[in-house]
Design a protein around this motif. Sequence first.
Motif, mmCIF file in Angstrom:
data_model
loop_
_atom_site.group_PDB
_atom_site.id
_atom_site.type_symbol
_atom_site.label_atom_id
_atom_site.label_comp_id
_atom_site.label_asym_id
_atom_site.label_seq_id
_atom_site.Cartn_x
_atom_site.Cartn_y
_atom_site.Cartn_z
ATOM 1 N N TYR A 79 36.905 40.464 47.729
ATOM 2 C CA TYR A 79 36.464 41.727 46.826
ATOM 3 C C TYR A 79 35.891 41.070 45.333
ATOM 4 O O TYR A 79 36.380 40.226 44.912
ATOM 5 C CB TYR A 79 37.821 42.607 46.496
ATOM 6 N N GLU A 80 35.229 42.232 44.896
ATOM 7 C CA GLU A 80 34.713 42.166 43.566
ATOM 8 C C GLU A 80 35.422 43.439 42.846
ATOM 9 O O GLU A 80 34.705 44.515 43.006
ATOM 10 C CB GLU A 80 33.243 41.884 43.213
ATOM 11 N N GLY A 81 36.534 43.236 42.054
ATOM 12 C CA GLY A 81 37.170 44.476 41.466
ATOM 13 C C GLY A 81 37.670 45.349 42.602
ATOM 14 O O GLY A 81 38.257 44.819 43.450
ATOM 15 N N ARG A 82 36.801 46.644 42.589
ATOM 16 C CA ARG A 82 37.362 47.449 43.659
ATOM 17 C C ARG A 82 36.482 47.497 45.020
ATOM 18 O O ARG A 82 36.753 48.072 45.804
ATOM 19 C CB ARG A 82 37.259 48.988 43.088
ATOM 20 N N GLU A 83 35.321 46.741 44.771
ATOM 21 C CA GLU A 83 34.351 46.576 45.879
ATOM 22 C C GLU A 83 34.619 45.322 46.997
ATOM 23 O O GLU A 83 34.780 44.477 46.379
ATOM 24 C CB GLU A 83 32.875 46.459 45.428
#
Length: 313
Positions: free
Chosen positions: A206-210
Amino acid sequence: MLDRLLGRAELRERADELEADLAGVREERDSLERQLEAESDRRADAVTARQEAAERVNRLEDRIAQLEGDLDRETEREELSFRGVERLGLDAAERVLDTLDGVAPGRERALTATVGVGDGDDGDGGVPTAAREAFGDRAPLLSRATPCVAVTDDDGLVSAALSPPVSPAPRVTWSDGFELERSNYLPRGQYSLAAVRADVFAVGVYEGRERVTVEGFRSEVKSDHSKGGFSQARFERLRDEQIDAHLDRCRTALSEHAVEPLYLVGDRAAVDRLAETATPTPAATDAVDATGDPETTLSAAFREFWTTRLYLI
């Protein structure tokens, strides 16, 4: 001469009478001495019994006082209750953190204290002394929220505790504002989240919430109960072998696809076994109730893991 003989006879009789009287007096004396000795023994026994009874009374009084104290404390705990308890999703958690960031009580008037985290300055009941003093009579509630981060100010306008997804570093600080590390509450930067059950596995980067990537699979593992045809012992042995093989696949998938930090969640038994030898080593683990196919399980695990519990003290 006869008179003399008669006089001696009388004296002999008198002497014999006195001897008899003396024997009686001696017997009476001996009897009285025995009675006195017996009375002395009884008196000593009575004194000893009285002392033992007094000691028992003291012990019972101490025990009663202890039980009454325990009862009073238990009653106080039962009477104490949170003003509110909420499960915060990511958006709600961010709003609460923004609100707390906006509170500025003044120079060293805001307390941030971890409770039940690491080797912090734990006082009575695992609550740091500073937090116990600041929260006063409501401090016992912090033990119910552990592990958590307690926040309050000198004026008592803020009185709460937050239990974040990622355990924070131990701290007890008075400062101008509350010191809450957002990465413990909200997904930041790059990380991995893996969900594991006895027969399902998925790992996402993940990148943050994505979610950027996802890998997952389902393994063939027999159900919890034998449906016939196998002895119970043979059935359980075969199931354990299948779970072991599934967890081996999970370890391989983690080593190939996971990045640090890794958060490992899912069925508690599977999480604990996998965490012991997983690479990378999990930065946090948690038991979550996520089911379905691998991607569905991972999505549900993401929502449940990134949840903060808010306690209003």
